[in-house]
Write a protein that holds these residues in place. Structure first.
Motif, PDB file in Angstrom:
ATOM      1  N   ASN A   1       0.874  -1.169   0.000  1.00 34.09           N
ATOM      2  CA  ASN A   1       0.000   0.000   0.000  1.00 34.09           C
ATOM      3  C   ASN A   1       0.912   1.221   0.000  1.00 34.09           C
ATOM      4  O   ASN A   1       2.109   1.097  -0.280  1.00 34.09           O
ATOM      5  CB  ASN A   1      -0.968  -0.024   1.199  1.00 34.09           C
ATOM      6  CG  ASN A   1      -0.243  -0.333   2.514  1.00 34.09           C
ATOM      7  OD1 ASN A   1       0.806   0.245   2.795  1.00 34.09           O
ATOM      8  ND2 ASN A   1      -0.787  -1.252   3.286  1.00 34.09           N
ATOM      9  N   VAL A  37       2.093   2.856   2.401  1.00 36.99           N
ATOM     10  CA  VAL A  37       2.980   2.975   3.567  1.00 36.99           C
ATOM     11  C   VAL A  37       3.806   1.718   3.799  1.00 36.99           C
ATOM     12  O   VAL A  37       4.591   1.672   4.755  1.00 36.99           O
ATOM     13  CB  VAL A  37       2.174   3.314   4.848  1.00 36.99           C
ATOM     14  CG1 VAL A  37       1.512   4.676   4.718  1.00 36.99           C
ATOM     15  CG2 VAL A  37       1.135   2.248   5.150  1.00 36.99           C
ATOM     16  N   SER A  38       3.659   0.699   2.974  1.00 35.64           N
ATOM     17  CA  SER A  38       4.396  -0.547   3.164  1.00 35.64           C
ATOM     18  C   SER A  38       4.936  -1.046   1.837  1.00 35.64           C
ATOM     19  O   SER A  38       4.299  -0.882   0.796  1.00 35.64           O
ATOM     20  CB  SER A  38       3.499  -1.631   3.788  1.00 35.64           C
ATOM     21  OG  SER A  38       2.962  -1.198   5.011  1.00 35.64           O
ATOM     22  N   LEU A  86       7.213  -4.507   0.044  1.00 37.22           N
ATOM     23  CA  LEU A  86       7.784  -5.843   0.142  1.00 37.22           C
ATOM     24  C   LEU A  86       9.063  -5.915  -0.687  1.00 37.22           C
ATOM     25  O   LEU A  86       9.139  -5.320  -1.770  1.00 37.22           O
ATOM     26  CB  LEU A  86       6.814  -6.894  -0.385  1.00 37.22           C
ATOM     27  CG  LEU A  86       5.717  -7.414   0.537  1.00 37.22           C
ATOM     28  CD1 LEU A  86       4.683  -8.175  -0.284  1.00 37.22           C
ATOM     29  CD2 LEU A  86       6.297  -8.318   1.615  1.00 37.22           C
ATOM     30  N   LEU A 120       9.046  -7.279   4.810  1.00 40.97           N
ATOM     31  CA  LEU A 120       8.000  -6.262   4.771  1.00 40.97           C
ATOM     32  C   LEU A 120       8.484  -5.064   5.570  1.00 40.97           C
ATOM     33  O   LEU A 120       8.907  -5.201   6.721  1.00 40.97           O
ATOM     34  CB  LEU A 120       6.700  -6.806   5.350  1.00 40.97           C
ATOM     35  CG  LEU A 120       5.513  -5.846   5.414  1.00 40.97           C
ATOM     36  CD1 LEU A 120       5.088  -5.417   4.007  1.00 40.97           C
ATOM     37  CD2 LEU A 120       4.344  -6.492   6.155  1.00 40.97           C
ATOM     38  N   TRP A 121       8.409  -3.859   4.957  1.00 38.45           N
ATOM     39  CA  TRP A 121       8.939  -2.643   5.564  1.00 38.45           C
ATOM     40  C   TRP A 121       7.829  -1.610   5.735  1.00 38.45           C
ATOM     41  O   TRP A 121       6.957  -1.481   4.876  1.00 38.45           O
ATOM     42  CB  TRP A 121      10.051  -2.043   4.693  1.00 38.45           C
ATOM     43  CG  TRP A 121      11.110  -3.020   4.290  1.00 38.45           C
ATOM     44  CD1 TRP A 121      11.071  -3.893   3.246  1.00 38.45           C
ATOM     45  CD2 TRP A 121      12.382  -3.220   4.918  1.00 38.45           C
ATOM     46  NE1 TRP A 121      12.225  -4.632   3.172  1.00 38.45           N
ATOM     47  CE2 TRP A 121      13.056  -4.238   4.183  1.00 38.45           C
ATOM     48  CE3 TRP A 121      13.022  -2.642   6.007  1.00 38.45           C
ATOM     49  CZ2 TRP A 121      14.322  -4.683   4.516  1.00 38.45           C
ATOM     50  CZ3 TRP A 121      14.297  -3.080   6.342  1.00 38.45           C
ATOM     51  CH2 TRP A 121      14.934  -4.089   5.608  1.00 38.45           C
ATOM     52  N   ASP A 122       7.897  -0.890   6.851  1.00 41.68           N
ATOM     53  CA  ASP A 122       6.967   0.209   7.115  1.00 41.68           C
ATOM     54  C   ASP A 122       7.670   1.523   6.782  1.00 41.68           C
ATOM     55  O   ASP A 122       8.697   1.855   7.379  1.00 41.68           O
ATOM     56  CB  ASP A 122       6.518   0.202   8.578  1.00 41.68           C
ATOM     57  CG  ASP A 122       5.395   1.186   8.849  1.00 41.68           C
ATOM     58  OD1 ASP A 122       5.610   2.399   8.648  1.00 41.68           O
ATOM     59  OD2 ASP A 122       4.306   0.761   9.278  1.00 41.68           O
ATOM     60  N   LYS A 141       7.479   4.282   9.699  1.00 45.41           N
ATOM     61  CA  LYS A 141       8.340   3.948  10.836  1.00 45.41           C
ATOM     62  C   LYS A 141       9.800   3.794  10.424  1.00 45.41           C
ATOM     63  O   LYS A 141      10.680   3.731  11.296  1.00 45.41           O
ATOM     64  CB  LYS A 141       7.861   2.660  11.491  1.00 45.41           C
ATOM     65  CG  LYS A 141       6.479   2.763  12.133  1.00 45.41           C
ATOM     66  CD  LYS A 141       6.075   1.430  12.740  1.00 45.41           C
ATOM     67  CE  LYS A 141       4.688   1.513  13.365  1.00 45.41           C
ATOM     68  NZ  LYS A 141       4.269   0.192  13.927  1.00 45.41           N
ATOM     69  N   LYS A 191      11.814  -2.390   9.517  1.00 43.38           N
ATOM     70  CA  LYS A 191      11.319  -3.678   9.032  1.00 43.38           C
ATOM     71  C   LYS A 191      10.206  -4.170   9.942  1.00 43.38           C
ATOM     72  O   LYS A 191      10.333  -4.154  11.171  1.00 43.38           O
ATOM     73  CB  LYS A 191      12.462  -4.689   8.987  1.00 43.38           C
ATOM     74  CG  LYS A 191      12.079  -6.039   8.388  1.00 43.38           C
ATOM     75  CD  LYS A 191      13.166  -7.078   8.592  1.00 43.38           C
ATOM     76  CE  LYS A 191      14.434  -6.717   7.862  1.00 43.38           C
ATOM     77  NZ  LYS A 191      15.473  -7.776   7.992  1.00 43.38           N
ATOM     78  N   VAL A 192       9.128  -4.623   9.329  1.00 45.04           N
ATOM     79  CA  VAL A 192       8.005  -5.163  10.089  1.00 45.04           C
ATOM     80  C   VAL A 192       8.235  -6.632  10.397  1.00 45.04           C
ATOM     81  O   VAL A 192       8.064  -7.075  11.531  1.00 45.04           O
ATOM     82  CB  VAL A 192       6.676  -4.979   9.323  1.00 45.04           C
ATOM     83  CG1 VAL A 192       5.515  -5.638  10.061  1.00 45.04           C
ATOM     84  CG2 VAL A 192       6.407  -3.502   9.088  1.00 45.04           C
TER      85      VAL A 192
END
Length: 382
Positions: A168, A170-171, A173, A183-185, A188, A191-192
């Motif tokens: 999306n 804000v994220s 892959l 998966l990264w935010d 923030k 890394k998620v």
């Protein structure tokens, strides 16, 4: 006290017993899958009318020139109005798909780029490559039209970043040669989570916006389906003995196709956990008579079948309806497959002067973009 040789003999016996049990389980699974797989896609669609061979209603709409070396990847924006391209000349270019003009030039921190992606809203762009990082760039909605600044850099992979896709706005892959996905935010800047299960370099990635799951393909010959809400992969498919280089989801999200270095395209159904169709140039042309092969020197049938022994696949994508499948082969350009009839009906991108290494269909289904080592991108439309 048991002697070491006796211990080794007992261990070998236990391993052999475990292997025998595993083979029995695999056989039981294959029997159950064969019960479910009562027909192939071609058998179900035998009453559907065929598309004429050498049929293609696509014409060259625009040629985009601006890169100086081969184009690594091309991706459409979600609204089909823009194209993002990345090249090893150190630039990413955002193009107006209608006029063919450049909207933005992004100077990359690392010229050895392998992949690029554009966010659903079009405000962010991402790149990844041999610097082992994924870099996020802000896409301005007005001048200046050249930018060197970046939003953030995600460093966490220990090998090259082979693919990236926005989940999306804000994220994002990423897939990497370190055998993992991440998966990264973006907000923030962290890394998620990691996705570990492959035993080889992860080479391809496909995110399904409708289903919310993504598929990864790797050099271990496996394709894995992931749900980011769950710990491990939800499905694992043994695709090939060679690298799984490209993936594409069917428009409804219930199926996907994989392309691999053995030259085979395989269609997997997620509801039945099995292959429902496969597409091979060597098998396809072995069924053609010499008369048909030599009837038209400009036809895709003009080459003898022995030349199609191992045409590795480097890119593929579905048409909007899923009836057509565009497949880029390492040596033979971009072929158009009729997915229901398992037949090649034409080619696209023959005007390129170099190898065609990328094909991407616009989300609205109206246009097809091909990218080449000749540093150009061509847009084909009805």
């Amino acid at each position: 006290i048991t002697s070491p040789p006796r211990q080794m003999a007992d261990l070998d016996s236990r391993i052999a017993h475990a292997r025998h049990q595993a083979r029995q389980l695999y056989h039981s699974l294959e029997v159950m899958q064969l019960k479910v797989q009562d027909a192939t896609l071609a058998q179900v669609a035998r009453d559907v009318a065929s598309i004429p061979r050498n049929y293609s209603n696509l014409e060259l709409y625009n040629t985009l020139k601006g890169h100086h070396t081969k184009v690594a990847q091309v991706q459409w924006s979600r609204d089909s109005a823009s194209l993002l391209t990345a090249s090893q000349d150190g630039n990413m270019l955002l193009w107006d798909a209608v006029t063919g003009f450049k909207r933005l030039v992004i100077r990359l921190n690392n010229p050895w780029v392998l992949t690029c992606a554009i966010a659903p809203a079009g405000h962010l762009a991402a790149s990844g490559g041999l610097d082992n990082a994924c870099t996020i760039y802000r896409v301005p909605s007005h001048a200046p039209y050249t930018t060197t600044g970046y939003e953030t850099i995600f460093k966490g992979h220990t090998a090259y970043v082979s693919a990236c896709e926005f989940v999306n706005d804000v994220s994002v892959l990423t897939a990497s040669g370190d055998m993992s996905c991440a998966l990264w935010d973006i907000h923030k800047e962290a890394k998620v989570r990691d996705f570990h299960d492959h035993l080889g370099d992860v080479l391809s990635l496909n995110y399904g916006y409708e289903s919310g799951v993504f598929i990864s393909g790797a050099s271990d010959g496996m394709a894995k389906v992931w749900d980011p809400r769950l710990k491990g992969p939800t499905r694992s498919f043994a695709v090939s003995q060679s690298d799984v280089t490209s993936l594409a989801s069917f428009p409804d999200g219930n199926c996907f196709v994989s392309g691999s270095d053995d030259g085979m395209v395989r269609w997997f159904d997620l509801r039945t956990d099995c292959v429902i169709s496969s597409y091979s140039m060597s098998a396809h042309f072995s069924d053609k008579s010499p008369t048909l092969q030599q009837s038209d020197k400009n036809s895709v049938y003009s080459s003898p079948s022995h030349e199609f022994d191992n045409p590795g696949i480097i890119s593929l994508d579905f048409s909007k309806s899923g009836r057509l499948l565009y497949v880029c082969y390492s040596d033979f350009g971009c072929m158009i497959w009729d997915t229901l009839k398992n037949d090649i009906i034409g080619t696209v991108g023959n005007d390129h002067m170099g190898k065609i290494n990328q094909v991407n269909v616009s989300p609205d289904g109206i246009a097809v973009a091909t990218a080449s080592w000749d540093s150009t991108i061509k847009v084909w439309s009805v």
